[in-house]
Each structure stands twice: as structure tokens, then as C-alpha cells.
Motif scaffolding. Structure first.
Motif, PDB file in Angstrom:
ATOM      1  N   GLU A   3       0.794  -1.218   0.000  1.00  0.00           N
ATOM      2  CA  GLU A   3       0.000   0.000   0.000  1.00  0.00           C
ATOM      3  C   GLU A   3       0.828   1.270   0.000  1.00  0.00           C
ATOM      4  N   GLN A   4       1.966   1.266   0.719  1.00  0.00           N
ATOM      5  CA  GLN A   4       2.793   2.460   0.821  1.00  0.00           C
ATOM      6  C   GLN A   4       4.236   2.123   0.498  1.00  0.00           C
ATOM      7  N   VAL A   5       4.961   3.129   0.003  1.00  0.00           N
ATOM      8  CA  VAL A   5       6.388   2.952  -0.249  1.00  0.00           C
ATOM      9  C   VAL A   5       7.090   2.789   1.096  1.00  0.00           C
ATOM     10  N   GLN A   6       7.875   1.716   1.194  1.00  0.00           N
ATOM     11  CA  GLN A   6       8.631   1.427   2.403  1.00  0.00           C
ATOM     12  C   GLN A   6      10.123   1.408   2.071  1.00  0.00           C
ATOM     13  N   SER A   7      10.957   1.222   3.072  1.00  0.00           N
ATOM     14  CA  SER A   7      12.404   1.350   2.905  1.00  0.00           C
ATOM     15  C   SER A   7      13.018   0.312   1.974  1.00  0.00           C
ATOM     16  N   ASP A   8      12.270  -0.752   1.643  1.00  0.00           N
ATOM     17  CA  ASP A   8      12.793  -1.771   0.724  1.00  0.00           C
ATOM     18  C   ASP A   8      11.889  -1.976  -0.485  1.00  0.00           C
ATOM     19  N   SER A   9      10.995  -1.019  -0.738  1.00  0.00           N
ATOM     20  CA  SER A   9      10.032  -1.141  -1.828  1.00  0.00           C
ATOM     21  C   SER A   9      10.684  -0.913  -3.187  1.00  0.00           C
ATOM     22  N   ALA A  10      10.114  -1.560  -4.190  1.00  0.00           N
ATOM     23  CA  ALA A  10      10.384  -1.212  -5.579  1.00  0.00           C
ATOM     24  C   ALA A  10       9.259  -0.262  -5.981  1.00  0.00           C
ATOM     25  N   ASN A  32       7.508   8.414 -22.350  1.00  0.00           N
ATOM     26  CA  ASN A  32       6.500   7.589 -21.672  1.00  0.00           C
ATOM     27  C   ASN A  32       7.101   6.250 -21.216  1.00  0.00           C
ATOM     28  N   LYS A  33       8.281   6.339 -20.586  1.00  0.00           N
ATOM     29  CA  LYS A  33       8.946   5.149 -20.053  1.00  0.00           C
ATOM     30  C   LYS A  33       9.192   5.369 -18.571  1.00  0.00           C
ATOM     31  N   PRO A  34       8.273   4.896 -17.721  1.00  0.00           N
ATOM     32  CA  PRO A  34       8.451   5.095 -16.278  1.00  0.00           C
ATOM     33  C   PRO A  34       9.727   4.417 -15.773  1.00  0.00           C
ATOM     34  N   ALA A  35      10.218   4.907 -14.652  1.00  0.00           N
ATOM     35  CA  ALA A  35      11.433   4.371 -14.043  1.00  0.00           C
ATOM     36  C   ALA A  35      11.059   3.466 -12.876  1.00  0.00           C
ATOM     37  N   LEU A  36      11.825   2.400 -12.714  1.00  0.00           N
ATOM     38  CA  LEU A  36      11.643   1.484 -11.589  1.00  0.00           C
ATOM     39  C   LEU A  36      12.862   1.605 -10.686  1.00  0.00           C
ATOM     40  N   PHE A  37      12.626   1.974  -9.441  1.00  0.00           N
ATOM     41  CA  PHE A  37      13.704   2.117  -8.469  1.00  0.00           C
ATOM     42  C   PHE A  37      13.441   1.192  -7.292  1.00  0.00           C
ATOM     43  N   ARG A  38      14.513   0.672  -6.711  1.00  0.00           N
ATOM     44  CA  ARG A  38      14.404  -0.122  -5.483  1.00  0.00           C
ATOM     45  C   ARG A  38      15.039   0.685  -4.364  1.00  0.00           C
ATOM     46  N   LEU A  39      14.238   1.035  -3.373  1.00  0.00           N
ATOM     47  CA  LEU A  39      14.767   1.743  -2.225  1.00  0.00           C
ATOM     48  C   LEU A  39      15.699   0.819  -1.453  1.00  0.00           C
ATOM     49  N   GLY A  40      16.745   1.381  -0.898  1.00  0.00           N
ATOM     50  CA  GLY A  40      17.675   0.618  -0.087  1.00  0.00           C
ATOM     51  C   GLY A  40      18.799  -0.048  -0.855  1.00  0.00           C
ATOM     52  N   ASP A  41      18.820   0.061  -2.195  1.00  0.00           N
ATOM     53  CA  ASP A  41      19.881  -0.615  -2.959  1.00  0.00           C
ATOM     54  C   ASP A  41      21.026   0.331  -3.320  1.00  0.00           C
ATOM     55  N   GLN A  42      21.035   1.527  -2.732  1.00  0.00           N
ATOM     56  CA  GLN A  42      22.084   2.531  -2.929  1.00  0.00           C
ATOM     57  C   GLN A  42      22.021   3.235  -4.283  1.00  0.00           C
ATOM     58  N   SER A  43      20.984   2.982  -5.099  1.00  0.00           N
ATOM     59  CA  SER A  43      20.890   3.660  -6.395  1.00  0.00           C
ATOM     60  C   SER A  43      20.286   5.062  -6.260  1.00  0.00           C
ATOM     61  N   ALA A  51      11.935  11.207   0.561  1.00  0.00           N
ATOM     62  CA  ALA A  51      10.802  11.889  -0.074  1.00  0.00           C
ATOM     63  C   ALA A  51       9.768  10.895  -0.609  1.00  0.00           C
ATOM     64  N   LEU A  52      10.201   9.677  -0.938  1.00  0.00           N
ATOM     65  CA  LEU A  52       9.290   8.673  -1.491  1.00  0.00           C
ATOM     66  C   LEU A  52       8.576   7.857  -0.409  1.00  0.00           C
ATOM     67  N   LEU A  53       9.189   7.754   0.770  1.00  0.00           N
ATOM     68  CA  LEU A  53       8.601   6.929   1.836  1.00  0.00           C
ATOM     69  C   LEU A  53       7.181   7.378   2.170  1.00  0.00           C
ATOM     70  N   GLY A  54       6.289   6.409   2.299  1.00  0.00           N
ATOM     71  CA  GLY A  54       4.913   6.690   2.682  1.00  0.00           C
ATOM     72  C   GLY A  54       3.983   7.026   1.530  1.00  0.00           C
ATOM     73  N   ALA A 142       3.179   2.343  -9.397  1.00  0.00           N
ATOM     74  CA  ALA A 142       3.040   1.022  -8.777  1.00  0.00           C
ATOM     75  C   ALA A 142       4.091   0.889  -7.684  1.00  0.00           C
ATOM     76  N   ILE A 143       3.783   0.065  -6.713  1.00  0.00           N
ATOM     77  CA  ILE A 143       4.715  -0.240  -5.635  1.00  0.00           C
ATOM     78  C   ILE A 143       4.923  -1.745  -5.628  1.00  0.00           C
ATOM     79  N   ASP A 144       6.166  -2.160  -5.631  1.00  0.00           N
ATOM     80  CA  ASP A 144       6.553  -3.570  -5.673  1.00  0.00           C
ATOM     81  C   ASP A 144       5.896  -4.320  -6.826  1.00  0.00           C
ATOM     82  N   PRO A 145       5.991  -3.799  -8.054  1.00  0.00           N
ATOM     83  CA  PRO A 145       5.319  -4.460  -9.179  1.00  0.00           C
ATOM     84  C   PRO A 145       5.832  -5.872  -9.449  1.00  0.00           C
ATOM     85  N   GLU A 146       7.156  -6.113  -9.355  1.00  0.00           N
ATOM     86  CA  GLU A 146       7.630  -7.466  -9.656  1.00  0.00           C
ATOM     87  C   GLU A 146       7.318  -8.428  -8.515  1.00  0.00           C
TER      88      GLU A 146
END
Length: 157
Positions: A3-10, A32-43, A51-54, A142-146
Motif C-alpha cells: 500500500e505504501q512505499v517502504q524502505s525496501d520497496s520497488a 512515456n517510459k516510467p522508471a523502476l527504483f528499489r529503495l535501499g539498494d544505494q541507487s 521523499a518517497l517513503l509513505g 506502482a509499488i513492488d510491481p515485480e
């Protein structure tokens, strides 16, 4: 999906990244190419992750980050001086040119040519956004799509 972006969310999102004068530095919306980021992976910087949390799917958020929170301060040690002879194979570049250089370890790194004289070529290897305040406009798609796909595959299989 989570439901919400967390510290290890994609997080799949669209973003615009602007400079202080409003110049668009980067945008996922253009192609029109969204970006996929994983929080906590140092990227991502810690400031951007904070800013993304919550955030939730469908949330839109605009915010700015100072240099320390985004791409870091400009490091004078990353400004290097070369001899024009170092460019015999490629030709001496013009100021403003972005070139790929090969480091001693074999990795390629981009550098921006700051100045060219008869005696030297000055190249800045800082991130072009280092030392600058940047402005983000983000749409969470989306949050954690994969992880959701993995769950569905596991349930179905």
C-alpha cells in the motif's frame, strides 16, 4: 501490491527532474517510459528515498532537494587536467562536450569538457547535477510491481 512505499520497496514512477531555472534535466514522461527504483539498494540518494517513503499508488508529489540530499556537492578533486596530446586519437574536444573516459580499472565514466587551451583540456568528472538544488515532480504508478508478479506466479504455479 504494497500500500505504501517502504524502505525496501520497488517503486515504478514517472518523474520530471528540473533545475532552479525550470530547465528540464530529465523526464520519464518524454518517452512515456516510467522508471523502476528499489529503495535501499544505494541507487537513490537518502534524500530522494526519504521523499518517497509513505507515498501510495496514484500519489503525486513535488519537492526539491539540496545538493547534499541529491547528487552531492561538487568535488574539486574530480576536475582533471589533460594535455591536448591525450586526444590525438579522438581530436581535441570543444568546451561543453561530454565524453566517455576509461578509468585505470577499465570502467567508463563521463566527463564534461570545461575549457580547452593550447596547453590543457579541463574535464569535470562530477555528476552534472552535483552542487545544484534539483526539483522533482513525481507520480507513483506502482509499488513492488515485480513482487506482485512473483506472488501471482507462485500462486498460479
Amino acid at each position: 501490491m504494497t500500500e505504501q512505499v517502504q524502505s525496501d520497496s520497488a517503486v515504478l514512477l514517472h518523474f520530471d527532474l528540473k533545475l532552479e531555472d525550470g530547465t528540464l534535466a530529465e523526464s520519464t514522461r518524454r518517452e512515456n517510459k516510467p522508471a523502476l527504483f528499489r529503495l535501499g539498494d544505494q541507487s537513490l540518494s537518502k534524500g530522494l528515498e526519504q521523499a518517497l517513503l509513505g507515498l501510495r499508488v496514484g500519489d503525486k508529489k513535488s519537492f526539491s532537494l539540496g545538493p547534499e540530499e541529491a547528487f552531492g556537492p561538487s568535488n574539486p578533486d574530480l576536475v582533471q587536467f589533460f594535455s591536448p596530446r591525450d586526444f590525438l586519437d579522438t581530436g581535441v574536444p570543444e568546451a561543453g562536450t561530454i565524453m566517455l573516459f576509461t578509468a585505470m580499472n577499465g570502467n567508463e565514466m563521463p566527463g564534461v569538457v570545461l575549457a580547452v587551451t593550447d596547453e590543457s583540456v579541463t574535464v569535470d568528472f562530477n555528476n552534472p547535477l552535483a552542487g545544484r538544488r534539483v526539483y522533482f515532480d513525481i507520480d507513483v504508478l506502482a509499488i513492488d510491481p515485480e513482487q506482485e508478479e512473483d506472488k501471482n506466479a507462485h500462486i498460479a504455479g
